[in-house]
Motif scaffolding. Structure first.
Motif, short mmCIF file in Angstrom:
data_model
loop_
_atom_site.label_atom_id
_atom_site.label_comp_id
_atom_site.label_asym_id
_atom_site.label_seq_id
_atom_site.Cartn_x
_atom_site.Cartn_y
_atom_site.Cartn_z
N GLU A 28 62.54 64.20 -17.04
CA GLU A 28 63.23 63.20 -17.88
C GLU A 28 64.65 62.92 -17.43
O GLU A 28 65.24 61.93 -17.84
CB GLU A 28 63.23 63.67 -19.34
CG GLU A 28 61.86 63.58 -20.00
CD GLU A 28 61.82 64.14 -21.41
OE1 GLU A 28 60.95 63.74 -22.20
OE2 GLU A 28 62.68 65.01 -21.74
N SER A 29 65.18 63.79 -16.56
CA SER A 29 66.54 63.55 -16.05
C SER A 29 66.56 62.45 -14.99
O SER A 29 67.62 62.00 -14.57
CB SER A 29 67.12 64.85 -15.45
OG SER A 29 66.49 65.18 -14.23
N VAL A 30 65.37 62.02 -14.57
CA VAL A 30 65.25 60.94 -13.58
C VAL A 30 65.08 59.62 -14.32
O VAL A 30 64.11 59.43 -15.06
CB VAL A 30 64.06 61.19 -12.64
CG1 VAL A 30 63.92 60.05 -11.64
CG2 VAL A 30 64.20 62.53 -11.93
N VAL A 31 66.02 58.72 -14.14
CA VAL A 31 65.96 57.41 -14.78
C VAL A 31 64.77 56.62 -14.26
O VAL A 31 64.46 56.62 -13.07
CB VAL A 31 67.28 56.62 -14.51
CG1 VAL A 31 67.19 55.22 -15.12
CG2 VAL A 31 68.47 57.37 -15.07
N GLY A 32 64.07 55.96 -15.19
CA GLY A 32 62.94 55.14 -14.78
C GLY A 32 61.62 55.88 -14.74
O GLY A 32 60.64 55.39 -14.17
N VAL A 33 61.59 57.08 -15.35
CA VAL A 33 60.35 57.87 -15.40
C VAL A 33 60.04 58.20 -16.86
O VAL A 33 60.90 58.69 -17.60
CB VAL A 33 60.46 59.17 -14.58
CG1 VAL A 33 59.18 60.00 -14.71
CG2 VAL A 33 60.73 58.85 -13.11
N GLU A 34 58.81 57.92 -17.27
CA GLU A 34 58.34 58.23 -18.62
C GLU A 34 57.47 59.48 -18.53
O GLU A 34 56.50 59.51 -17.78
CB GLU A 34 57.52 57.04 -19.13
CG GLU A 34 56.92 57.21 -20.51
CD GLU A 34 56.02 56.04 -20.88
OE1 GLU A 34 54.90 56.31 -21.33
OE2 GLU A 34 56.44 54.88 -20.69
N VAL A 35 57.84 60.51 -19.28
CA VAL A 35 57.17 61.80 -19.16
C VAL A 35 56.40 62.14 -20.42
O VAL A 35 56.90 61.96 -21.53
CB VAL A 35 58.20 62.93 -18.87
CG1 VAL A 35 57.48 64.23 -18.53
CG2 VAL A 35 59.15 62.53 -17.76
N GLY A 189 60.28 69.58 -11.88
CA GLY A 189 60.08 68.36 -12.65
C GLY A 189 60.88 67.19 -12.09
O GLY A 189 60.37 66.07 -11.96
N LYS A 190 62.12 67.47 -11.76
CA LYS A 190 63.01 66.43 -11.21
C LYS A 190 62.51 65.94 -9.85
O LYS A 190 62.48 64.73 -9.58
CB LYS A 190 64.43 66.99 -11.08
CG LYS A 190 65.46 65.97 -10.66
CD LYS A 190 66.87 66.58 -10.67
CE LYS A 190 67.91 65.55 -10.29
NZ LYS A 190 69.30 66.14 -10.31
N CYS A 191 62.07 66.88 -9.02
CA CYS A 191 61.59 66.51 -7.67
C CYS A 191 60.35 65.62 -7.73
O CYS A 191 60.30 64.58 -7.07
CB CYS A 191 61.24 67.79 -6.89
SG CYS A 191 62.65 68.64 -6.20
N ILE A 192 59.35 66.02 -8.50
CA ILE A 192 58.11 65.27 -8.53
C ILE A 192 58.29 63.94 -9.25
O ILE A 192 57.68 62.93 -8.89
CB ILE A 192 56.98 66.12 -9.14
CG1 ILE A 192 56.74 67.34 -8.24
CG2 ILE A 192 55.70 65.30 -9.30
CD1 ILE A 192 55.65 68.26 -8.69
N ALA A 193 59.15 63.92 -10.26
CA ALA A 193 59.43 62.66 -10.95
C ALA A 193 60.07 61.66 -9.99
O ALA A 193 59.75 60.47 -10.00
CB ALA A 193 60.35 62.91 -12.15
N THR A 194 60.97 62.14 -9.15
CA THR A 194 61.65 61.28 -8.16
C THR A 194 60.64 60.70 -7.18
O THR A 194 60.68 59.50 -6.85
CB THR A 194 62.72 62.08 -7.40
OG1 THR A 194 63.69 62.59 -8.32
CG2 THR A 194 63.42 61.21 -6.36
N ILE A 195 59.71 61.52 -6.73
CA ILE A 195 58.69 61.06 -5.79
C ILE A 195 57.73 60.08 -6.45
O ILE A 195 57.37 59.04 -5.87
CB ILE A 195 57.93 62.27 -5.20
CG1 ILE A 195 58.88 63.05 -4.28
CG2 ILE A 195 56.67 61.83 -4.44
CD1 ILE A 195 58.35 64.38 -3.82
N ALA A 196 57.32 60.38 -7.68
CA ALA A 196 56.41 59.47 -8.41
C ALA A 196 57.06 58.11 -8.60
O ALA A 196 56.41 57.07 -8.47
CB ALA A 196 56.04 60.08 -9.75
N LYS A 197 58.35 58.11 -8.88
CA LYS A 197 59.10 56.87 -9.07
C LYS A 197 59.14 56.05 -7.77
O LYS A 197 58.92 54.84 -7.77
CB LYS A 197 60.51 57.18 -9.55
CG LYS A 197 61.40 55.96 -9.77
CD LYS A 197 62.79 56.40 -10.18
CE LYS A 197 63.74 55.21 -10.30
NZ LYS A 197 65.10 55.64 -10.73
#
Length: 203
Positions: A28-35, A189-197
């Protein structure tokens, strides 16, 4: 449009769920990602769970196999049973045959996190054996590697986790995830969210 990241897990005594909560914070710390956080269905009866002294499940919603296809990225978590994912999570993955037939999960980034009872209890074999589930679905396994930095080389305290993903040691059940283990979970969580984005934007 926001990238959807699903954290899907099974937790009997709460250790995996604590890691999931921290992974969610990191994502959730990555902007533009819905968790969204999900649990897989329990396969044991209340009677058996009671004999195992398992606490009541949290109110995190139960996911159905078909809902996995809605996500742009997935992070799977489970306790270890003899070096592999727990039977509850394996039963859930076994129910994803229709998704496999249509390759509905192909190309989606996916990570893994886990809990073991002891230091030699499968912190890496659990991840390695779980990767087969991702491969057959055509998902892209995303390890954290050594991106967690100095925390990967900690030798002064007991620490779960590996380059494959975040982890914790439950011991006899009384040990809870340490601050360092939770920090690694946040990082994952931050790493995978960044990649998914990134993958969502390039699609």
């Amino acid at each position: 449009m926001a990238a959807k990241l699903y954290i899907v897990y099974y937790s009997m005594y709460g250790h995996v769920e604590k890691l999931a909560e921290e992974i969610k914070k990191g994502a959730e710390s990555v902007v533009g990602v819905e968790v969204k956080q999900w649990q897989v269905p329990e396969t044991l009866s209340d009677e058996v769970l009671g004999k195992m002294s398992a606490p009541p499940k949290s109110d995190v919603p139960i996911i159905t196999p078909g809902e996995l296809a809605e996500a742009d990225g997935l992070i799977f978590g489970f306790p270890t049973r003899f070096g592999m994912m727990s039977a509850q999570f394996k039963a859930f993955m076994d129910a994803t045959g229709s998704l496999w037939r249509t390759q509905a999960l192909a190309g989606k980034p996916a990570g893994i996190f886990y809990s073991t009872g002891s230091q030699g209890g499968g912190q890496e074999t659990t991840a390695l054996t779980a990767i087969t589930q991702l491969v057959h679905h055509g998902m892209i396994f995303v390890p954290i590697g050594y991106t967690f930095g100095a925390g990967m080389f900690e030798m002064e305290q007991v620490k779960g986790g590996s380059p494959y993903g975040a982890g914790t040691f439950a011991g006899d059940g009384s040990r809870q995830p340490s601050e360092l283990e939770l920090k690694q979970a946040f990082h994952q969580g931050k790493c995978i969210a960044t990649i998914a984005k990134k993958l969502k934007k390039s699609a």
